[in-house]
Scaffold this motif. Structure first.
Motif, mmCIF file in Angstrom:
data_model
loop_
_atom_site.group_PDB
_atom_site.id
_atom_site.type_symbol
_atom_site.label_atom_id
_atom_site.label_comp_id
_atom_site.label_asym_id
_atom_site.label_seq_id
_atom_site.Cartn_x
_atom_site.Cartn_y
_atom_site.Cartn_z
ATOM 1 N N VAL A 1 0.842 -1.208 0.000
ATOM 2 C CA VAL A 1 0.000 0.000 0.000
ATOM 3 C C VAL A 1 0.869 1.246 0.000
ATOM 4 C CG1 VAL A 1 -1.734 1.301 1.295
ATOM 5 C CG2 VAL A 1 -1.917 -1.188 1.119
ATOM 6 N N GLY A 2 1.944 1.244 0.781
ATOM 7 C CA GLY A 2 2.836 2.391 0.828
ATOM 8 C C GLY A 2 3.434 2.721 -0.522
ATOM 9 N N TYR A 3 3.667 1.702 -1.316
ATOM 10 C CA TYR A 3 4.223 1.909 -2.666
ATOM 11 C C TYR A 3 3.291 2.747 -3.527
ATOM 12 C CZ TYR A 3 6.442 0.808 -7.132
ATOM 13 O OH TYR A 3 7.066 0.894 -8.352
ATOM 14 N N GLN A 4 1.995 2.669 -3.264
ATOM 15 C CA GLN A 4 1.008 3.426 -4.047
ATOM 16 C C GLN A 4 1.065 4.923 -3.740
ATOM 17 O OE1 GLN A 4 -0.471 1.450 -6.300
ATOM 18 N NE2 GLN A 4 0.670 -0.178 -5.240
ATOM 19 N N LEU A 5 1.728 5.304 -2.658
ATOM 20 C CA LEU A 5 1.793 6.714 -2.264
ATOM 21 C C LEU A 5 3.029 7.424 -2.814
ATOM 22 C CD1 LEU A 5 0.624 6.511 1.472
ATOM 23 C CD2 LEU A 5 -0.722 7.162 -0.536
ATOM 24 N N GLY A 6 3.747 6.771 -3.711
ATOM 25 C CA GLY A 6 4.912 7.419 -4.305
ATOM 26 C C GLY A 6 6.158 7.248 -3.460
ATOM 27 N N PRO A 7 7.274 7.812 -3.907
ATOM 28 C CA PRO A 7 8.548 7.577 -3.208
ATOM 29 C C PRO A 7 8.563 8.051 -1.759
ATOM 30 C CG PRO A 7 8.753 9.292 -4.900
ATOM 31 C CD PRO A 7 7.444 8.637 -5.122
ATOM 32 N N TRP A 8 7.937 9.206 -1.468
ATOM 33 C CA TRP A 8 7.926 9.681 -0.088
ATOM 34 C C TRP A 8 7.111 8.750 0.801
ATOM 35 C CZ3 TRP A 8 11.194 13.158 1.706
ATOM 36 C CH2 TRP A 8 11.759 14.079 0.825
ATOM 37 N N GLY A 9 5.934 8.369 0.328
ATOM 38 C CA GLY A 9 5.081 7.482 1.106
ATOM 39 C C GLY A 9 5.692 6.102 1.267
ATOM 40 N N PHE A 10 6.307 5.586 0.210
ATOM 41 C CA PHE A 10 6.914 4.254 0.280
ATOM 42 C C PHE A 10 8.113 4.258 1.223
ATOM 43 C CE2 PHE A 10 9.529 0.796 -1.825
ATOM 44 C CZ PHE A 10 8.783 -0.249 -1.272
ATOM 45 N N GLY A 11 8.948 5.291 1.111
ATOM 46 C CA GLY A 11 10.107 5.388 2.003
ATOM 47 C C GLY A 11 9.685 5.467 3.459
ATOM 48 N N ALA A 12 8.660 6.266 3.744
ATOM 49 C CA ALA A 12 8.179 6.383 5.116
ATOM 50 C C ALA A 12 7.595 5.068 5.613
ATOM 51 C CB ALA A 12 7.132 7.494 5.206
ATOM 52 N N THR A 13 6.935 4.323 4.722
ATOM 53 C CA THR A 13 6.363 3.033 5.119
ATOM 54 C C THR A 13 7.458 2.042 5.484
ATOM 55 O OG1 THR A 13 4.476 3.405 3.635
ATOM 56 C CG2 THR A 13 4.845 1.156 4.411
ATOM 57 N N ILE A 14 8.529 2.027 4.706
ATOM 58 C CA ILE A 14 9.663 1.147 5.022
ATOM 59 C C ILE A 14 10.196 1.466 6.419
ATOM 60 C CG2 ILE A 14 12.044 0.558 4.414
ATOM 61 C CD1 ILE A 14 11.272 1.004 1.482
ATOM 62 N N VAL A 15 10.372 2.765 6.689
ATOM 63 C CA VAL A 15 10.854 3.181 8.009
ATOM 64 C C VAL A 15 9.882 2.730 9.097
ATOM 65 C CG1 VAL A 15 11.382 5.170 9.474
ATOM 66 C CG2 VAL A 15 12.160 5.134 7.108
ATOM 67 N N GLY A 16 8.592 2.907 8.860
ATOM 68 C CA GLY A 16 7.589 2.537 9.850
ATOM 69 C C GLY A 16 7.572 1.049 10.145
ATOM 70 N N VAL A 17 7.674 0.227 9.096
ATOM 71 C CA VAL A 17 7.681 -1.228 9.292
ATOM 72 C C VAL A 17 8.930 -1.666 10.054
ATOM 73 C CG1 VAL A 17 7.822 -3.454 8.098
ATOM 74 C CG2 VAL A 17 6.227 -1.705 7.293
ATOM 75 N N GLY B 1 6.986 7.306 19.747
ATOM 76 C CA GLY B 1 6.552 8.683 19.546
ATOM 77 C C GLY B 1 6.856 9.177 18.143
ATOM 78 N N LEU B 2 8.045 8.875 17.660
ATOM 79 C CA LEU B 2 8.406 9.269 16.295
ATOM 80 C C LEU B 2 7.540 8.555 15.267
ATOM 81 C CD1 LEU B 2 12.309 9.306 16.592
ATOM 82 C CD2 LEU B 2 10.845 11.275 16.116
ATOM 83 N N SER B 3 7.254 7.275 15.510
ATOM 84 C CA SER B 3 6.488 6.487 14.548
ATOM 85 C C SER B 3 5.010 6.843 14.551
ATOM 86 C CB SER B 3 6.656 4.991 14.854
ATOM 87 O OG SER B 3 8.009 4.611 14.788
ATOM 88 N N TYR B 4 4.471 7.201 15.727
ATOM 89 C CA TYR B 4 3.049 7.486 15.843
ATOM 90 C C TYR B 4 2.691 8.924 15.482
ATOM 91 C CZ TYR B 4 1.193 3.201 17.965
ATOM 92 O OH TYR B 4 0.750 1.928 18.185
ATOM 93 N N GLU B 5 3.592 9.853 15.758
ATOM 94 C CA GLU B 5 3.267 11.267 15.552
ATOM 95 C C GLU B 5 4.151 11.931 14.490
ATOM 96 O OE1 GLU B 5 0.610 11.999 16.742
ATOM 97 O OE2 GLU B 5 0.319 11.138 18.729
ATOM 98 N N GLY B 6 5.466 11.805 14.636
ATOM 99 C CA GLY B 6 6.363 12.512 13.729
ATOM 100 C C GLY B 6 6.353 11.976 12.315
ATOM 101 N N LEU B 7 6.525 10.663 12.159
ATOM 102 C CA LEU B 7 6.606 10.072 10.824
ATOM 103 C C LEU B 7 5.312 10.235 10.027
ATOM 104 C CD1 LEU B 7 8.338 8.459 8.821
ATOM 105 C CD2 LEU B 7 7.485 6.353 9.905
ATOM 106 N N PRO B 8 4.121 9.944 10.604
ATOM 107 C CA PRO B 8 2.895 10.149 9.814
ATOM 108 C C PRO B 8 2.676 11.617 9.440
ATOM 109 C CG PRO B 8 2.462 8.760 11.716
ATOM 110 C CD PRO B 8 3.835 9.317 11.906
ATOM 111 N N TRP B 9 3.016 12.543 10.341
ATOM 112 C CA TRP B 9 2.863 13.969 10.034
ATOM 113 C C TRP B 9 3.750 14.319 8.843
ATOM 114 C CZ3 TRP B 9 1.668 18.028 14.246
ATOM 115 C CH2 TRP B 9 1.584 19.298 13.683
#
Length: 300
Positions: free
Chosen positions: A112-128, A153-161
């Protein structure tokens, strides 16, 4: 019938237990933070609503749900002490089904993260990666009362923002947006510390060095309050610096109510932590959205 008998008698997970495994009540913070990122980007979502909806689903039910499944699997021995009725120790999710669910949702998150483009996919990798680093051996940052809550805290608030702002604008967010995301992520360390109160006994037995275990409930609660309050004071100062005095006053107002709630919390930290998580945290996330609206036009 005992827990062990239930575990041996069931071969497939109970559907309601699978829902409880991914803890819907925990989805709100990252979903809200993603929306804060969308608002703070200062870009109209017209024509891009699918990015908003898909990102919210990714941040909440998918990635956060995955992280909860991974945590429950890795914490099954602790939960057998703290909450033996939870899906895995109770046997309602038998065998290695908890692990397969967590791994399957990790793959789904990346798809699913891949569908959000490079920024979304990169952030998803970090989150996982962060979800597994928090819960799983040999890293298991959850063992630390400092690194564990900080990562969450970073994963729940900072990264999604950050992700919401980057996905909608298709570029790196502004310095102002990054500062707000970071400050509220730091403050969330205190929220995560208060969340550790419910597992105090099991953590102590299993060697999880949460701050309530290492510092004691009273000192840990005081530290959590300072960690939550100081970043918000900085946010207020920044909003005034960025010529957003009304927004700054509004954030100061919700902080004032939080300080009142903190005083109630400190009267009985362990007993009042659940109450504060419903009252003070609601005020905390309200301030996040106020700040997001403030910064959307800064620098334009």
């Amino acid at each position: 019938m005992s827990v062990s008998e239930i575990s041996h008698s069931r071969t497939l997970p109970e559907p309601r237990a699978m829902l409880r495994l991914i803890k819907p009540i925990t989805w709100f913070p990252p979903m809200w933070a993603y929306l804060c990122g969308i608002v703070s980007a200062g870009v109209s979502p017209t024509g891009q609503w699918w990015l908003v909806i898909l990102g919210v689903l990714l941040a909440g039910p998918i990635v956060c749900g995955m992280s909860q499944a991974a945590n429950d699997w890795c914490d099954r021995h602790v939960d057998a002490i703290n909450e033996p009725d939870r899906p895995i120790p109770s046997g309602r999710i038998p065998g290695r089904w908890g692990l397969w669910i967590a791994l399957g949702m990790s793959v789904l998150s990346l798809a699913v993260g891949y569908q959000l483009g490079p920024w979304g996919f990169g952030a998803t990798i970090v989150g996982v990666l962060a979800a597994w680093a928090y819960s799983a051996e040999p890293v298991r940052l959850k063992r630390s009362g400092w690194w564990g809550p900080g990562l969450v805290g970073l994963s729940y608030e900072g990264l999604p923002w950050f992700t919401g702002a980057a996905v909608l604008s298709a570029t790196a967010p502004s310095l102002q947006v990054c500062l707000l995301a970071l400050l509220y992520a730091v403050g969330a360390h205190g929220i995560m510390t208060l969340n550790d109160f419910k597992a105090l006994e099991g953590d102590r037995v299993m060697g999880v060095n949460s701050l309530p275990v290492t510092m004691g409930p009273a000192r840990a609660a005081k530290l959590a309050c300072w960690v939550m309050a100081v970043p918000q004071v900085i946010v207020v100062a920044l909003l005034f610096t960025w010529d957003r005095p009304l927004h700054g006053l509004a954030v100061a107002g919700v902080l004032a109510f939080q300080i009142w709630a903190m005083r109630v919390l400190l009267n009985d930290p362990k007993g009042n932590a659940p109450w504060y998580n419903g009252t003070g945290v609601t005020l905390y996330v309200s301030g996040m959205m106020i700040a997001a609206f403030a910064v959307r036009t800064v620098g334009l």
